[in-house]
Each structure stands twice: as structure tokens, then as C-alpha cells.
Design a protein around this motif. Structure first.
Motif, PDB file in Angstrom:
ATOM      1  N   ARG A  52      50.127  39.390  45.989  1.00 40.46           N
ATOM      2  CA  ARG A  52      49.421  38.297  45.324  1.00 40.46           C
ATOM      3  C   ARG A  52      47.923  38.337  45.639  1.00 40.46           C
ATOM      4  N   GLU A  53      47.625  38.516  46.947  1.00 35.19           N
ATOM      5  CA  GLU A  53      46.209  38.564  47.340  1.00 35.19           C
ATOM      6  C   GLU A  53      45.505  39.773  46.734  1.00 35.19           C
ATOM      7  N   GLU A  66      44.824  39.213  43.173  1.00 34.61           N
ATOM      8  CA  GLU A  66      43.739  38.256  42.995  1.00 34.61           C
ATOM      9  C   GLU A  66      42.378  38.933  43.130  1.00 34.61           C
ATOM     10  N   SER A  77      41.758  40.999  40.196  1.00 32.36           N
ATOM     11  CA  SER A  77      41.444  40.116  39.076  1.00 32.36           C
ATOM     12  C   SER A  77      39.983  39.698  39.122  1.00 32.36           C
TER      13      SER A  77
END
Lengths: 618, 677
Positions: free
Chosen positions: A325-326, A329, A332
Motif C-alpha cells: 500500500r505504501e 502510494e 502514485s
């Protein structure tokens, strides 16, 4: 400007007509505020783009305006030793003597808090013991930088193990501006940039983009293929590697766009794919393995794009595992940064005149909102209520006592144990130290690129190297050094100062030719341990830039803390960007003023004249 | 467009739109007034400027300006010679500025671009190339794929005489900026073709240049297999690699060293004997000069060579000529020996064949055959192979393979290996599959007897039909070609589809072999060059909508097209040139099912005097049949001498149609299985 430490007249920073517009405008609009605001910060690089900014909605005009800079670089820092000699009578008297908030130290976090509090309508007194803005976030001329980090009287133990090469400083040494926070960059889409825009601080800073991003792999510098086009052009990747990497990027991209549009339910049908929840929780490195990415691409993604600091491949012993997830991110953020501004080529930008401009810009915002600024004014004592033993005010070097309900202090301030804040804002700092290096060369690491981000993934320098070493080359085109010269900042987080510095020195060796590297220099205390780096071969040596000067040192990482009335700001962390500093600052602010918004959306609107049509956010 | 959404035009408020259109109308009528009265004054021209500024799409406006420009120029040169160049210069500058204004409104305005080219193309004063290239840079920065811009760049480069090498570098720069640029890749292919043809400096070694290009486009394909632009370039490269540059003869009827046994019946019925040449690409110039015939009795002068093409072009892959009155010469015991030399592209192909009268007796030797109904259920017989051997159409092909070098095969093999690897990790990419299928096909076509890949290619196309439904027609067509290639690739494979016609009683060259390609899902005809000798062909129970290619089978006597999807008589156009065709089965197609026939305009109109069928027309009129309704059918059947026709199961077939057929084909003996009285 002068050594006469007196109250500064409300000086529009210099004679330029553009900047006077700011001055007059402010006086007209906030005349009563400004009349007592005798301490407008002396900005060096203010340039004025209001109309371009607000009407055309192109936030930054990167290139333009730079050559209109007319002020020779002011050099605010004077010798710190001089401070002590200032007679008490020469200090200005501050009126009024009571504020909502006293901030001591003008680091980024402190300046943000001052600006946020001012925007929220609090009365703010902002002090700094130094004659310059920025504290530990400042950009200092080379000689001042050296004395700042080596001065034993200045913040105790914050900087240690300083060793500089014995070569004389490159001249003109005062034209080299060294970031205390380096190597550091801003993502174009990073929250810091949003905050700059939101607060209007963006009018006081200009940026240049970083030209290229490199990674040190197999003893060579390769470019980081961070976009479709970069992957296409890359010469070092194999065909299958290209297609694997692109496929991975597409997966991430589709995940990101679906996450943004919020269509979590009907993911599979639109052709877009989302990464399943259980994958998001797994370590990023495992996810990359699951995507069948080969080691080199894994390293590229982990350390040069997702900017992981610690070795991710050693399983449980890894200090800080980046979750999928990190990782996603960060990617992103990285991809949304590319192309956000028309004039920026990559994902990263660097402020003209160094990172010291950022705290100044926020100070300026605070000043516009009525904060009172006094430099060269140390806080020498903290006043407490005799009965409750609670904070009530400070005693200044001038002997004056000023009262406030809240106090924000610089991390270097020695605070009595009874007042010491108990709550720590836990950030990502896992190590206690960060080892840093500053090099000056006269040739770029890569031809045709001036500003370069460079990553040495773990193990690329040493078998035991467990942290990534980051380096940033900046050039004359961001006005931190004379043209034709380059400053290279390096850093790596470390537990053991000696080991950290060893990595920094190895990285320097890998990048530069030098007759004299600090390791062999006069102050050589740290013998090289473990395996040494291979000596550069002759032909490699020929292509490397030569080191003109360098130094290495270790900075302590201190967390922010707070307790009721007193908050202590964090030291610059070991990250590439300011995101952690920003979220910490936000927490401090929320603790100080719960319920107040941290620099709300429209706070810039009322100090920009022709911003009327921009007033309603889309 | 290419995955980039087009921005919706802003909705103007109605009042403004109305005002704008009123102004447009006014300007337009003014312009037309000036145009008709040939008024070219300054004021008149400025009206056209205003009009074109608002709407650059008005061609009349541009044409008017051209006339005005010419007119005013002429006036200047008539009166004054001193101020000449200055006036011309300013006139030209005015025009160029006008174009720029128009392009700002619409960068893809054909009229504006053409006007600019026209002005500069006159070369009245030296063009300011710096300005033109700056304009182009600006334009291509705004939209790197604006093909108008690229066209104009080619024009300017030619005008300025910019070297192809330089332009090639420019395409590379553009590709490096963003490889998803069809125009850049396309221009690259154009420039490379030119440079290679010219053998310019550094471009002598075509093979190494092409290898480098393969390497380049691979980077794009592997980086983003879903981007089409690279695949197009790859297709061009593949074509450069697999197609021989020079045309050559692929096959002929009669093939070399063939002994033809001609039945007495055939000899009597047919006065003309066809000679057919098939080339690998369209050629022209097959005539008395390039084809020499050496024979005891026949000479070149007896033959007129005719291209067989659907569009009446003078170029064709297939050429046919007829030996007239050949039957007079093949009576003697040695037969008639013919030697033919075809001069084609600096090489000469020699053919030699012998025609002999067959000694085999046929049952129905009396009469002209077709007294009995021809039936299509030919039983399979064992002794086909020996007959087939004599019709060896493969001999010529093997010889022509020589020129293909090792490099071509190596390159193709390398590409095949690469894309196989790619298809393993990216199973659903249609581009990968299609390219792989094409590569394998190219490999097959180069490597003699390389039939190893047929099954693989067929599987790829089957996958593609499922994977990419919108393009299934294309894949079905390609699949049909591969299947036909496979079936006709060698004697052994063709034997499977051969049977011997026992029941036939018509004039035929021995032996009566029936090729049965029924029930194979064919949608397209191909590889006719290997079937030139075929006389009985069964294509029933396929999905044919077109029979293009069949015109090459000049010996065809019986053709079965029943149970296909032929939708119109115009789709049967290729049959018209099959002069020996006697039996035609068109039953259970879809002729007449679609009221609108999109190919009808290709057919000669009843009003033109190209066909002379007045007699039949009058007769039909008497039967109260509207000729206009059946025109294509009349034209088709008029040109044939069919003895047997099957038409049932088509929407067009009804009683009146049967009457019509009876009138149009007087020699018809069987219609829909029933004798015609």
C-alpha cells in the motif's frame, strides 16, 4: 544587512518595483497589521507572478522571472559568536508583551506553525536566535555552513563527526549555498507544494525541475526508467524486463485510477484491475516478487521510485518493511507528479536558492497575516507559573519577558526537565542518526543534466550496506553555486555514525575522483571497516568528475514532541521529501489548536489582489 | 481517436451562434458575388479573409483567393517591373498569414494546408524555411500526430531539399519524445524506403539497416504491447523482410514439362487453349515482346495477352492468352510441342509443354455432353496420385525460392522466438498473436516446403477470432488463406481433397479430377496459382461472400458455390471470365437478400452501350420482366455458356427469374436439377 542589530524598518526587501507591489499592497490592505509589523523578513528571491498564477491557473512559472532577480544574494548569517557580544541595550523592545503564540526558531516546521496560527487569527511572535531564517532547514553559504555544523556552542550534539577535506574552500566560497536539509526534493504533487499554493507562499519561491533520476547498479550509473518513454529509450533493460516493468506500472496505474474514481466494486469489468486487499497488506518486495519482476527491477522500484530507505530483501530482519500500500502510494505520488506543471520535466522540483527559501516563504505568509518577526533574539529562559509550574512565557536575551499561552521551540533548545514535553510525535525515523555528505565538483555526474537525483540501493556499495544512500546533484541553474560548479548532497540513515559515514564516503568514492577523500584526510578517525569498495579502474576514473571539496557529518534525528503548552519541532528527517515533517507539524498544530484548520484552502486569497476569480475552488 | 478522447466543442449560447451564422451567411454571399463577377479588389479579398477566419473549411474561399492572387500578380507584372518582387513578396506573405490564422482555428483544415502548399509551390520568391520549420515545430508540439503537419513537413523538406538522413533523424527525435506516434513511424518507413532504394551513403546494407530497425521497434513493442503504432511499423519491416522486391513468375498453366492429353471431345468443342501466367505481384507489359513462343506450328503472333483483374487495370498478377485453333495442330502422333520464354524483370523463365490427343475413350462422346445432370458427389478413388503428379504446380515455386537468403530466415526465426516468448507472458495480446501468425506465415512462404507452422498459425487465428470479436472477419479471411495454403502446399496434402469424377461426360482434359474444398469455413479464395489446372471445383458449404481470385481458373468447367453467403450477382463478377464454365451451382446462397448491393455501382449500367443484349431485352420485355431489376443477373449469364445452373434457395429465385434465366442462357439444359424444355 548591517551588523547593527536593530529593529528593521518595514523594508520591502529591495528596490525592485515588483516587490514593492507586495509591500504597498500589504500596507493598503492590512494597514493596521502592517504598521506594527516591523520585522518583515528580508526575502531574497521574491518574484511576482500573481496574474499568471491566478488567471491562467498555471501554478508556477518555472523558468521565467529568474533572470529578473536583481538582488545580489544577501548573506544574512553572520558569525554566531558575535551574538553573545551584543549589548542588551541594543536589542529592540517588543511591544505588546503578550501573544497567543511564541515561536522560537524559524525552521520549516516552526514557520509553518507560525503561518498556520496567524492564518487562524492568533497573534504570533516569531523569534530566531540566528541572524538568518530557517534554523536547521536553512541554506547557508559554505563557510557559515561549516561553522554552523561544527560550532560546539550551537545545538549540542545535533551535528557530530564533522570531517571536511583539507582542501581550501572553492572560491567564491560564499556563493555556495548549502542546504542543511539536503539531499531533499519536492514531488510536484506533494502536499508541501499544495500548501505553498494554498498559503500563497508559492509567490515567494521559484522552482526548477530535476533533470534526471539515476540509480547506481553493478558499479555503473543507470537512468531510472520511470515512465513509458524512459522505459522505451532505456538501453540497459532487456526486452522482457521492459515489458515486465511496463506491465507492473500499468497495473499500478489502473489500481491508482480506480482507487481515485472510487469504483471499487465494479473493478474487473471496466478493463481496469485493482490490486486485491491482501496483496496491499503484504510487504512491497513480496508483491514485486509475485509480479515476477527480476531483482534489478525490484531494486529500481523499491529504492529509486518508492524511495525505500532500508534493505527490503532480508525478510524479517528488515528494519522497516514498506507495505504494498505504501509503495503504491509513493508511486502514485511519483506518477501524478510527472506532468503536473508544464515546465517541470520530471517528478521532482528544487527551490531556487536552496531549501532555506521554504521556511522564509511561510514566515512571509505569517508576517502578512500579522505575525511579528524578530531575528537575533535568543530565548534565554522559560518562565513558569510558580504554583502550577506551568508555562507562562519566555525571557529574551534582551531581558524582556514576553507572555503567551503556547510556545513552540526549536529542537536545539535545552528545556528544563520539568517542562519537557512527554508526548512524542512518532514519525518514520527509525534510526537515531542520518549521515550526510556535501561535495563540490566542477563537472556534472551526467552530461546534459544539471540537477540529478541518484540512489545507491542497499548492497550496491557494500555487502553489508543495509540502507539506501541518496544523492542529489544541484547546479548553478538553481542559484546555489556559481555556474559551472555542482553541489552534491548525500545522505543515509544510520544507527552507528561511523558506519553511516563509511557509506557516504564509499558513495563519494564511487562517484568522484579525488586525490584526497575525507577518509584519508587529517581528521580520519573512522577506519574503513568491512569490505572496501573496489578501487575505480582507470577508464572509469577518467569519466568521473573530480572532487573539489567535500565534507561528511552526522546529524541526530530528533522527533517532535508536545505537552500542553509547549511543543518542540522536529529536526530534518532522513527522507527525500518534506511529507513527514509536514504531517508531524500538522499534528503539533492540531494539538495546539484543536478544531482549527491547518492553513485552510482560501487562506491565500485575501493577500492576493487579483485572485477574485480564483476564490471559488473547483 | 487512437484512445484519446476528442474534446466536445463548447456549447455556444444560441444568440451568439445565430449572430455568427448570420454573419457567415452574409460573408458567404458577398464572397460568391465577388467570385462570380471576378472582382479581386483589396476589399473583396478581405471579405474572403474574414470568412475563412471564421470557417477555414470553405473551399470556395480558398479557390477565390488563388484566383485573386494570380489575377493581381498578373496585373503587377503587366504594369510595373521595378516593384515586382516586393509586391509579390508582400502578396505571398499575406496569403501565408491568412493560412496561419485559419490553422489556428483548425489545425487540420485541408483547404488551408493545401493553399499554403500551393502558394509556396509556385516558387515565386525564395521561401522562408526557418519560419516554416518553426511553424511546424509549434504545430507538432501541440499535436505530434497531426498528419497534416507531417505531410506539410515532407512537402517543405522536398522544397528545401532537406536530406532524407536529416528527416530520418527528426523522426527518431519524435519517436524518442513519444513512441506512440503513427506519423513519425510512417515517415520513417517512407524515408528509409527511399534511402535504401537510392542506396545512399550508409544505407548500402539493407539487411543491417533493417536489423537495426527491428531492434528499435522491438523496444517500443515490448515496452507497451498495447500501443498500435509500433506494430504498424513492425508490419512494414516484416513486409520488407518477407516480400521479394522484384516481381517474378510464380506459376503457369501449362506448367513446365507437362504432357497434356486432350480428349477428342475437348479438341472438338474448344477452339482456344488458355495459357495462364501467375506473378507474385501485379505486373504489366506482358505482350508479344516479352513472351516469345517457339513451336513448330504456333507462334507468338497468334496470342493476345490479357490481364485478369477485377478493376480493369492494366496491371495484374494473372495474365492469360489463348492459343487459337490449336486443335488443328495436335492431331499428329508427337503432339504439339510448345516452348515459351517469359522475360520478366531481367530474368527469363522457359517453359515447355506438349499437347497430345488422348487415346482414352469417353462414354458420352456423342453430343455435346451435359445430356445428363452433373452430380457433385464424386466418390473418392485410389489412383489419383499419378494424375496429380503430371499437374505439378510446385516445380516452378521451388526454383524461385533461390533468391531468399539466410538473413531473411534468420531474422524471421529470431522474431518468431522473441514473440513466442512474449506471448507466453502476455497470453491475451491480440497484437502479439497476430504478429506471430504473420511471422510464421512469412517464414512458411520463404522456406520451401516449410509446412511445419500451419497448425500453429491456424490455432493463432482461431484464438484471435475468439479474442478480438470486432475484427473476426479479417481473421477468418486470413485463416482461410492459411488453410488454402496448407491444403495446396504439396501433392500429399492436396490428394486428401481430390477425387475422380466418374460420372461426367463432358469435354475435359484428362484426368477428370475434382477438387473438394467444401465445408472448411472458407471466407476467401487464395493460392489460385497452384490450382490453375483445376476443372472441377467444389467450394460448397463454406462462408464465402466473395470469390475474387477464381478468375484465374480458366479451365474451370464445373463450379459448386452452393451453401455459401454470396449476396449479389455482382459478387460473382470473376466468373464472367471463365469461358469454359458449364456447370454452376449457386443454390442456397443469399443472392437477393439485401436490397442494397454496395458493389452494384461497379457493374455496367443498362444505359451504357458497352453490352449488346438488346435482343434478349426485347424478349424479356415481352414476358413482362423488368430488366432493371435483374440487370446484373442478365449481364452475368449473358457472358457464360452454361449448361447446368442451380439457383434454388436464394431469395432472388422465383418463377419469373426462372423464365429470365431460360431466355438469357439459351444453351441451358438443366435448371435447379430439372431439364429445361
Amino acid at each position: 544587512m548591517h551588523h547593527r542589530p536593530s529593529v528593521k524598518q518595514p523594508q520591502p526587501c529591495d528596490q525592485g518595483s515588483k516587490e514593492q507591489i507586495i509591500g504597498t499592497e500589504n500596507r493598503n490592505r492590512d494597514s493596521d497589521v502592517n504598521s506594527q509589523n516591523l520585522f518583515l523578513p528580508p526575502f531574497r528571491s521574491v518574484s511576482f507572478h500573481f496574474s499568471a498564477f491566478s488567471k491562467k491557473k498555471i501554478p508556477f512559472q518555472w523558468e521565467r522571472g529568474f533572470n529578473r532577480q536583481k538582488s545580489p544574494l544577501l548573506s544574512p548569517p553572520v558569525l554566531l559568536a558575535a551574538m553573545a557580544e551584543i549589548p542588551t541595550s541594543d536589542y529592540p523592545t517588543i511591544d505588546p508583551t503578550s501573544f497567543d503564540l511564541i515561536v522560537s526558531g524559524t525552521g520549516l516546521s516552526a514557520s509553518l506553525l507560525a503561518a498556520a496560527a496567524s492564518v487562524a487569527g492568533k497573534s504570533v511572535l516569531h523569534l530566531d536566535s540566528n541572524p538568518f531564517y530557517g534554523s536547521h532547514f536553512s541554506s547557508l553559504p559554505l563557510p557559515s555552513f561549516l561553522s554552523y555544523i561544527s560550532s560546539p556552542s550551537s545545538p549540542p550534539n545535533l551535528y557530530s563527526d564533522v570531517e571536511a577535506s583539507s582542501q581550501s574552500l572553492p572560491e567564491p566560497s560564499r556563493s555556495f549555498l548549502v542546504d542543511l536539509v539536503g539531499p531533499r526534493l519536492l514531488y510536484c504533487s506533494d502536499e508541501t507544494v499544495d500548501l505553498l499554493l494554498r498559503s500563497g507562499a508559492s509567490h515567494h519561491v521559484e522552482f526548477k525541475s530535476v533533470d534526471s533520476s539515476l540509480v547506481y547498479w553493478d558499479g555503473k550509473l543507470c537512468s531510472v526508467p520511470d515512465s513509458r518513454q524512459a522505459i522505451f529509450k532505456d538501453k540497459s533493460l532487456g526486452l522482457t524486463e521492459k515489458s515486465q516493468m511496463m506491465k507492473f506500472f500499468k497495473l499500478v496505474q489502473s489500481h491508482i485510477s480506480l482507487t481515485r474514481s472510487g469504483t471499487t466494486t465494479e473493478s474487473g469489468e471496466e478493463g481496469g484491475v485493482m490490486i486485491p486487499e491482501e496483496d496491499l497488506e503484504m510487504p512491497f518486495v513480496e508483491f514485486l516478487k509475485k509480479q515476477r519482476l527480476p531483482p534489478k527491477i525490484r531494486a529500481l522500484v523499491l529504492y529509486a521510485i518508492a524511495m525505500a530507505d532500508y534493505e527490503q530483501d532480508n525478510g524479517d530482519s528488515c528494519k522497516m518493511v514498506v507495505s504494498t500500500r505504501e509503495g503504491i502510494e509513493t508511486i502514485s505520488l511519483y506518477t501524478s507528479s510527472i506532468g503536473r506543471f508544464v515546465n517541470a520535466v520530471g517528478a521532482f522540483i528544487y527551490p531556487m536558492y536552496g531549501h532555506g527559501e521554504l521556511p522564509q516563504a511561510f514566515c512571509r505568509c505569517a508576517a502578512v497575516k500579522g505575525a511579528l518577526y524578530v531575528l537575533r533574539m535568543p530565548v534565554i529562559d522559560i518562565l513558569t507559573d510558580k504554583e502550577s509550574n506551568k508555562y507562562i512565557g519566555v525571557r529574551l536575551a534582551s531581558g524582556q519577558e514576553i507572555f503567551s499561552s503556547k510556545l513552540v521551540l526549536d529542537p536545539s533548545y535545552q528545556i528544563p526537565a520539568s517542562l519537557s514535553p512527554r508526548e512524542t510525535v512518532v514519525s518514520s525515523n527509525l534510526s537515531s542518526y542520518v549521515a550526510k555528505g556535501v561535495c563540490i565538483t566542477d563537472r556534472s555526474l551526467e552530461p546534459n543534466s544539471a540537477n540529478i537525483l541518484l540512489v545507491f540501493p542497499p548492497k550496491s556499495l557494500h555487502q553489508e550496506q543495509s540502507t539506501a544512500v541518496r544523492a542529489l546533484q544541484i547546479s548553478g541553474n538553481v542559484a546555489v553555486c556559481p555556474s559551472g560548479f555542482f553541489i552534491v548532497h548525500l545522505s543515509t540513515p544510520c544507527e552507528d555514525a561511523a558506519l553511516g559515514k563509511e557509506y557516504i564516503n564509499s558513495a563519494m568514492k564511487a562517484l568522484f575522483n579525488s586525490r584526497e577523500l575525507p577518509a584519508e584526510s587529517v581528521q580520519a578517525q573512522t577506519k574503513e571497516e568491512g569490505e572496501s569498495v573496489e578501487a575505480p579502474t582507470q577508464e572509469e576514473g577518467e569519466t568521473k568528475p573530480t572532487l573539489l571539496w567535500c565534507c561528511a557529518f552526522v546529524q541526530e534525528l530528533r522527533e517532535a514532541s508536545y505537552d500542553g503548552a509547549v511543543s518542540i519541532c522536529p529536526m530534518p528527517d532522513a527522507n527525500l521529501d518534506f511529507r513527514n515533517i509536514l504531517s508531524t507539524t500538522r499534528k503539533l498544530f492540531q494539538n495546539m489548536y484543536p478544531g482549527e484548520e491547518f492553513i485552510p484552502q482560501n487562506s491565500a486569497a485575501d493577500n492576493i489582489d487579483d485572485d477574485a476569480d480564483e476564490g471559488s475552488p473547483e | 481517436m487512437h484512445g484519446r478522447p476528442r474534446k466536445a466543442t463548447k456549447q455556444e449560447d444560441p444568440a451568439a451562434a445565430a449572430a455568427k451564422s448570420a454573419r457567415l451567411r452574409e460573408l458567404q454571399s458577398q464572397l460568391l458575388h465577388f467570385h462570380h463577377n471576378r472582382i479581386y479588389t483589396k476589399e473583396a479579398v478581405s471579405v474572403s479573409s474574414k470568412l475563412l477566419e471564421i470557417n477555414p473549411e470553405i473551399y470556395t474561399g480558398w479557390n477565390y483567393r488563388k484566383l485573386a492572387f494570380q489575377h493581381n500578380l498578373k496585373e503587377v507584372s503587366d504594369t510595373d517591373t521595378d516593384t515586382d518582387t516586393e509586391t509579390i513578396k508582400s502578396a505571398i506573405e499575406d496569403e501565408l498569414r491568412m493560412v496561419e490564422v485559419a490553422l489556428r482555428r483548425n489545425p487540420k483544415s485541408y483547404g488551408a494546408w493545401y493553399h499554403r502548399k500551393w502558394i509556396l509551390g509556385q516558387k515565386l520568391v525564395p521561401a522562408n524555411f526557418d519560419h516554416e520549420f518553426r511553424l511546424l515545430d509549434m504545430l507538432l508540439k501541440a499535436d505530434a500526430r497531426n498528419f497534416h503537419g507531417w505531410n506539410y513537413r515532407r512537402f517543405i523538406a522536398r522544397l528545401k531539399d532537406v536530406s532524407e538522413e536529416e528527416e530520418l533523424k527528426y523522426t527518431m527525435d519524435m519517436i524518442n519524445t513519444n513512441f506512440s506516434n503513427y506519423s513519425a513511424w510512417h515517415n520513417r518507413s517512407m524515408l528509409l524506403s527511399k534511402l535504401l532504394r537510392k542506396k545512399a551513403k550508409g544505407f548500402h546494407e539493407e539487411e543491417s539497416i533493417l536489423s537495426d530497425e527491428f531492434e528499435l521497434v522491438r523496444q517500443a513493442l515490448f515496452t507497451d504491447p498495447s500501443d498500435q503504432s509500433g506494430w504498424f511499423y513492425h508490419l512494414w519491416l516484416l513486409d520488407q523482410t518477407s516480400t521479394p522486391h522484384k516481381p517474378h513468375l510464380v506459376s503457369s498453366w501449362p506448367s513446365d514439362k507437362l504432357n497434356i492429353e486432350i480428349s477428342a471431345q475437348f479438341k472438338e468443342k474448344c477452339e482456344r487453349f488458355p495459357i495462364i501466367f501467375c506473378f507474385n505481384q501485379q505486373v504489366d507489359g506482358v505482350n508479344l515482346a516479352t513472351v516469345t513462343i517457339n513451336s513448330k506450328l504456333v507462334s507468338s503472333e497468334h496470342i493476345t495477352w490479357k490481364p485478369l483483374s477485377a478493376n480493369n487495370s492494366r496491371k495484374s498478377k494473372i495474365w492469360v492468352g489463348f492459343l487459337e485453333n490449336f486443335n488443328k495442330y495436335c492431331d499428329n502422333s508427337e503432339g504439339l510441342s510448345v516452348e515459351i520464354s517469359v522475360h520478366c524483370c531481367e530474368s527469363i523463365v522457359h517453359l515447355k509443354f506438349v499437347m497430345k490427343l488422348s487415346h482414352m475413350d469417353h462414354q458420352g462422346e456423342n453430343g455435346d455432353g451435359f445430356e445428363e445432370l452433373f452430380l457433385w458427389d464424386c466418390p473418392k478413388s485410389q489412383e489419383i496420385n499419378p494424375y496429380l503428379v503430371s499437374y505439378d504446380p510446385w516445380r516452378l515455386r521451388v526454383e524461385s525460392v533461390e533468391e531468399d537468403t539466410k538473413w531473411h530466415l534468420d531474422t524471421l526465426s529470431a522474431e518468431i522466438a522473441l514473440f513466442k516468448e512474449m506471448s507466453e507472458c502476455d497470453e491475451d495480446s491480440k497484437f502479439v498473436k497476430l504478429t506471430l501468425a504473420r511471422l510464421l506465415g512469412a517464414h512458411n512462404s520463404i522456406k520451401s516446403g516449410g509446412s511445419a507452422y500451419f497448425e500453429e498459425i491456424l490455432k493463432l487465428y482461431d484464438d484471435l477470432i475468439k479474442l478480438d470479436a470486432p475484427h473476426y472477419r479479417y481473421y477468418r479471411d486470413e485463416r482461410s488463406l492459411v488453410l488454402l495454403d496448407q491444403m495446396t502446399s504439396s501433392k500429399d496434402s492436396l490428394v486428401e481433397y481430390c477425387s475422380r469424377c466418374e460420372n461426367s461426360s463432358f469435354s475435359c482434359i484428362n484426368p477428370q479430377l475434382c477438387i473438394n474444398f467444401s465445408g472448411l469455413n472458407l471466407t476467401r479464395i487464395g493460392f489460385v496459382e497452384r490450382l490453375l489446372w483445376v476443372q472441377i471445383l467444389d467450394l460448397s458449404h463454406n462462408n464465402l461472400t466473395s470469390i475474387l481470385g477464381l478468375e484465374a481458373l480458366q479451365l474451370l468447367v464445373c463450379l459448386n458455390l452452393s451453401h455459401n453467403q454470396i449476396m449479389s450477382f455482382t459478387a460473382l463478377e470473376p466468373i464472367k471470365s471463365l469461358q469454359s464454365l458449364k456447370v454452376l451451382d449457386l443454390s442456397f446462397n443469399e443472392i437477393g437478400s439485401h436490397p442494397v448491393d454496395t458493389t452494384r455501382y461497379l457493374c455496367s449500367s443498362p444505359l451504357s452501350h458497352t453490352c449488346n443484349v438488346t435482343e434478349t431485352m426485347e424478349e424479356l420485355a415481352r414476358e413482362n420482366i423488368k430488366i432493371g431489376d435483374f440487370w446484373e443477373a442478365i449481364l452475368l449469364f449473358e457472358s457464360l455458356q452454361l449448361a447446368q445452373l442451380d439457383m434454388q434457395g436464394n431469395p432472388v429465385t422465383n418463377e419469373r427469374f426462372r423464365v429470365l434465366v431460360g431466355k438469357v442462357i439459351p444453351c441451358l439444359k438443366w435448371l435447379d436439377g430439372k431439364p429445361v424444355r
